[in-house]
Design a protein around this motif. Sequence first.
Motif, mmCIF file in Angstrom:
data_model
loop_
_atom_site.group_PDB
_atom_site.id
_atom_site.type_symbol
_atom_site.label_atom_id
_atom_site.label_comp_id
_atom_site.label_asym_id
_atom_site.label_seq_id
_atom_site.Cartn_x
_atom_site.Cartn_y
_atom_site.Cartn_z
ATOM 1 N N GLU A 193 0.811 -1.032 0.054
ATOM 2 C CA GLU A 193 0.029 0.103 0.015
ATOM 3 C C GLU A 193 0.807 1.331 0.166
ATOM 4 O OE1 GLU A 193 -4.055 1.861 0.422
ATOM 5 O OE2 GLU A 193 -3.222 -0.327 0.030
ATOM 6 N N ASP B 21 -5.536 1.223 -2.732
ATOM 7 C CA ASP B 21 -6.140 0.170 -3.700
ATOM 8 C C ASP B 21 -7.538 0.749 -4.212
ATOM 9 O OD1 ASP B 21 -6.543 -2.095 -5.115
ATOM 10 O OD2 ASP B 21 -6.543 -3.327 -3.456
ATOM 11 N N GLN C 270 0.966 -4.696 -8.028
ATOM 12 C CA GLN C 270 -0.856 -4.732 -8.044
ATOM 13 C C GLN C 270 -1.231 -6.158 -8.085
ATOM 14 O OE1 GLN C 270 -1.132 -2.334 -11.408
ATOM 15 N NE2 GLN C 270 -1.147 -0.317 -10.374
#
Length: 171
Positions: free
Chosen positions: A86, A92, A155
């Motif tokens: 993060e 996200d 990701q």
Amino acid sequence: MRLSPSVLLLSTCSLLLIAGCATPEAGGAKPGTEERVADAVTAPLQDLNLVRTKIPEILQHAHEAPYQLPGDGACAALNTELAALEQALGPDIDSPKRKEQLDLLAKGGVAAGDAAFGALRSASENLLPFRGWVRKLTGAERHSGEVAAALVAGQSRRAFLRGVHLGKSCS
């Protein structure tokens, strides 16, 4: 009609001053004004591969092993790695930070700021003739690909770890 470089520079600086008041805070989704100006101005140095974007260690690890469980796969290890991802990738898609809506005036200010930074970056990129060839010959194009691959791997890893996190019913 072609603008002289001095008119273009003066216009861009004016837009940046205006946009500086309307950009999100440093803790937001986008970097601060100083970082964005520095990125735009150093574009020719990036094209010459003299200034390189540093790939965070967590993203390098994600690129090497995107689907490996961290440590023993315990919730604490999952939480630690998700927090690190993060930090490196930003919020996200379903994060409350990302879902916050700006009012119409703030959205306009952000759009004006983005346009100003885009114009400054475009102007600095156009200083280098045969930019595409220079990027290939200096290795800057390859490095940009490595950065993009690390972001995609990060990701993917975050999505994988979030799935494992939900599967284990971690808090």
